[in-house]
Design an enzyme around this catalytic site. Structure first.
Site, mmCIF file in Angstrom:
data_model
loop_
_atom_site.group_PDB
_atom_site.id
_atom_site.type_symbol
_atom_site.label_atom_id
_atom_site.label_comp_id
_atom_site.label_asym_id
_atom_site.label_seq_id
_atom_site.Cartn_x
_atom_site.Cartn_y
_atom_site.Cartn_z
ATOM 1 N N ASN A 131 23.316 -35.896 -11.732
ATOM 2 C CA ASN A 131 22.141 -36.611 -11.207
ATOM 3 C C ASN A 131 21.421 -35.857 -10.090
ATOM 4 O O ASN A 131 20.204 -35.966 -9.946
ATOM 5 C CB ASN A 131 22.510 -38.028 -10.752
ATOM 6 C CG ASN A 131 23.583 -38.059 -9.689
ATOM 7 O OD1 ASN A 131 24.420 -37.167 -9.591
ATOM 8 N ND2 ASN A 131 23.583 -39.107 -8.882
ATOM 9 N N HIS A 155 30.762 -28.080 -13.550
ATOM 10 C CA HIS A 155 29.585 -28.941 -13.490
ATOM 11 C C HIS A 155 29.549 -29.876 -14.693
ATOM 12 O O HIS A 155 30.284 -29.693 -15.669
ATOM 13 C CB HIS A 155 28.319 -28.085 -13.432
ATOM 14 C CG HIS A 155 27.263 -28.637 -12.535
ATOM 15 N ND1 HIS A 155 27.069 -30.002 -12.356
ATOM 16 C CD2 HIS A 155 26.313 -28.037 -11.757
ATOM 17 C CE1 HIS A 155 26.074 -30.196 -11.516
ATOM 18 N NE2 HIS A 155 25.605 -29.031 -11.128
ATOM 19 N N GLU A 228 33.894 -38.930 -4.013
ATOM 20 C CA GLU A 228 32.644 -39.658 -3.754
ATOM 21 C C GLU A 228 32.250 -40.281 -5.072
ATOM 22 O O GLU A 228 31.796 -39.608 -5.996
ATOM 23 C CB GLU A 228 31.572 -38.696 -3.228
ATOM 24 C CG GLU A 228 30.399 -39.416 -2.578
ATOM 25 C CD GLU A 228 29.316 -39.796 -3.561
ATOM 26 O OE1 GLU A 228 29.323 -40.970 -4.003
ATOM 27 O OE2 GLU A 228 28.490 -38.950 -3.899
ATOM 28 N N CYS A 262 23.929 -42.772 -6.565
ATOM 29 C CA CYS A 262 25.041 -43.605 -6.123
ATOM 30 C C CYS A 262 24.668 -44.448 -4.914
ATOM 31 O O CYS A 262 25.152 -45.574 -4.766
ATOM 32 C CB CYS A 262 26.257 -42.733 -5.830
ATOM 33 S SG CYS A 262 25.953 -41.410 -4.637
#
Length: 453
Positions: A131, A155, A228, A262
């Site tokens: 994102n 990635h 995270e 997020c």
């Protein structure tokens, strides 16, 4: 195995690449292991020169990075350019601040001399999402490099060219060979990399499901990790809020990056006294967003990154409506490949996906509450704890409410955002550990006590 990247705006295959063979993975890890001692021993000034050069290289490749992000995951052109700028600024920041963050810290004891020393750990595996395909990487890399660590990047599979372009920018800036490597691997291969003894720690930005898997693998190996994960941030609007500012903030926070953030506001918790006015104005403002070609200046809402993500979002919307939520705007997929219009649901209550789950796309949930006390209760009634914001005409009141939110970041009269000067991370099922600021650079360091009698 061949992996395809599909342009979310057109539905056309953008790129095909092969996953790495075991020998290729071995070469990347061996290079990282070989590069670590010299990089760790290089002076802070020497590492800072390279990191500043990386920032300059990012600015030089700004347009190419933008085009690659937009083609691979659909990011609006202006948002992609801003992302590159933010990464370059982060490089400059850490090059300037690392000396202060990493200086020995004297401690008064009965000994002749006592202090805390910070030392790099080694090779850190970064598992990063699609994102923010450049920012998420540099949010970790800039402090990790200044700390003296080396890194390998796994990635997201739909942004392979972003990963390769980042590697080229780093090499062109003079980063020594092996200090950074790209791993084009699947999840099973990544689990093997985590188990490799040359990898000493892992950082993940991603879903809760990915966090459970990767943290579990790292835990089995007793390796440090930072997670995270997802969020369902509350956007609390009290009765004394400036509605012009609150509505502008609501649109920016919920619909930026097509809602695929997020720390985007997802649950809009509004006090009854101004709920009608806020809702009407929010719907009017969101209705002006235009879905379309992310390279076009007139487009103000990007497509979602993948069609399967769009379909999953619509399932959550559809299930919420079936349980009583009322659609006020949008809530139907666009005819384009991965488009979903700006959408707003009201009458959202417990038991609905729009209340219980993270909606990772351009859908806002409006929850009405009686007063400030109920707003705090509802804001905290979630398994997530990443961020939250409070909107009020009284900053002192706002700060009081913000201190009651069980989150990693609470903002008053501003949307939640990552800032290189502030630690970033969550609590509860939003993960653990911190990135950015002084706290972030210390996460992947050996914090050593030295005592001289």
């Amino acid at each position: 195995m061949t992996v395809e990247t599909i342009n979310p705006a057109t539905g056309q295959v953008e790129y095909r690449h092969e996953l790495m063979a075991p020998a290729e993975v071995e070469a990347v890890l061996a290079a990282a292991q070989a590069a670590f001692p010299a990089w760790a021993q290089r002076s802070l000034e020497g590492r800072g020169e390279v990191v500043r050069a990386i920032g300059a290289g990012l600015r030089d490749h700004r347009d190419e990075l933008q085009r690659t992000m937009t083609a691979e995951m659909g990011k609006l052109r202006r948002e992609a350019l801003a992302e590159v700028d933010k990464c370059a600024d982060a490089c400059d920041y850490y090059a300037a601040q690392a000396a202060a963050y990493l200086a020995d810290q004297p401690v008064a004891t009965e000994g002749r001399r006592s202090y805390v020393r910070y030392e790099p750990l080694g090779c850190v595996l970064a598992v990063m999402p699609w994102n923010f395909p450049v920012w998420q990487v540099f949010r970790f890399l800039a402090p990790a490099f200044m700390a003296g660590n080396v890194a390998v990047l796994k990635h997201a599979s739909n942004v392979p060219r972003c990963a390769d372009l980042i590697a080229r920018v780093l090499a062109d800036a003079g980063l020594p060979a092996g200090v950074f490597g790209v791993l084009h691997v699947d999840n099973d291969q990544a689990a093997g990399v985590i188990r490799d003894p040359r990898v000493v720690a892992v950082t993940l930005t991603g879903s809760e499901r990915a966090g459970r898997s990767i943290a579990g693998n790292a835990g089995e190996q007793l390796k440090k990790c930072v997670m995270e994960l997802g969020g369902s941030d509350a956007f609390v609007v009290l009765e004394d809020a400036d509605l012009d500012k609150a509505v502008a903030g609501a649109v920016a926070s919920r619909f930026g990056n097509a809602g695929q953030t997020c720390i985007a506001a997802k649950r809009f918790i509004v006090v009854d006294a101004i709920a009608d006015a806020f809702t009407r104005r929010f719907v009017e403002a969101a209705a002006k967003l235009r879905l379309g070609d992310p390279n076009a200046e007139a487009t103000t809402l990007a497509p979602m990154a993948r069609q399967d993500l769009r379909d999953e979002l619509h399932r959550q919307v559809r299930d919420s409506i079936a349980r009583g939520a009322r659609p006020l705007l949008g809530c139907e997929p666009d005819a384009s490949h991965a488009g979903y219009p700006a959408s707003i649901l009201e009458a959202v209550v417990p038991g609905m996906p729009a209340y219980e789950e993270e909606l990772f796309g351009p859908v806002a949930s409006i929850l009405r509450v009686a007063d400030e006390a109920e707003a705090v209760r509802v804001a905290n009634d979630t398994t997530y704890g990443l961020g939250g914001s409070v909107w009020t005409g009284d900053p002192v009141r706002g700060e009081r409410v913000a201190r009651q939110l069980r989150v990693g970041a609470a903002f008053v009269n501003a949307i939640v955002r990552s800032d290189v000067r502030l630690p970033f991370g969550g609590t509860k099922r939003s993960g653990f550990g911190r990135e950015l600021a002084e706290h972030g650079i210390h996460e992947f360091m050996n914090i050593k006590s030295v005592y001289v009698a």
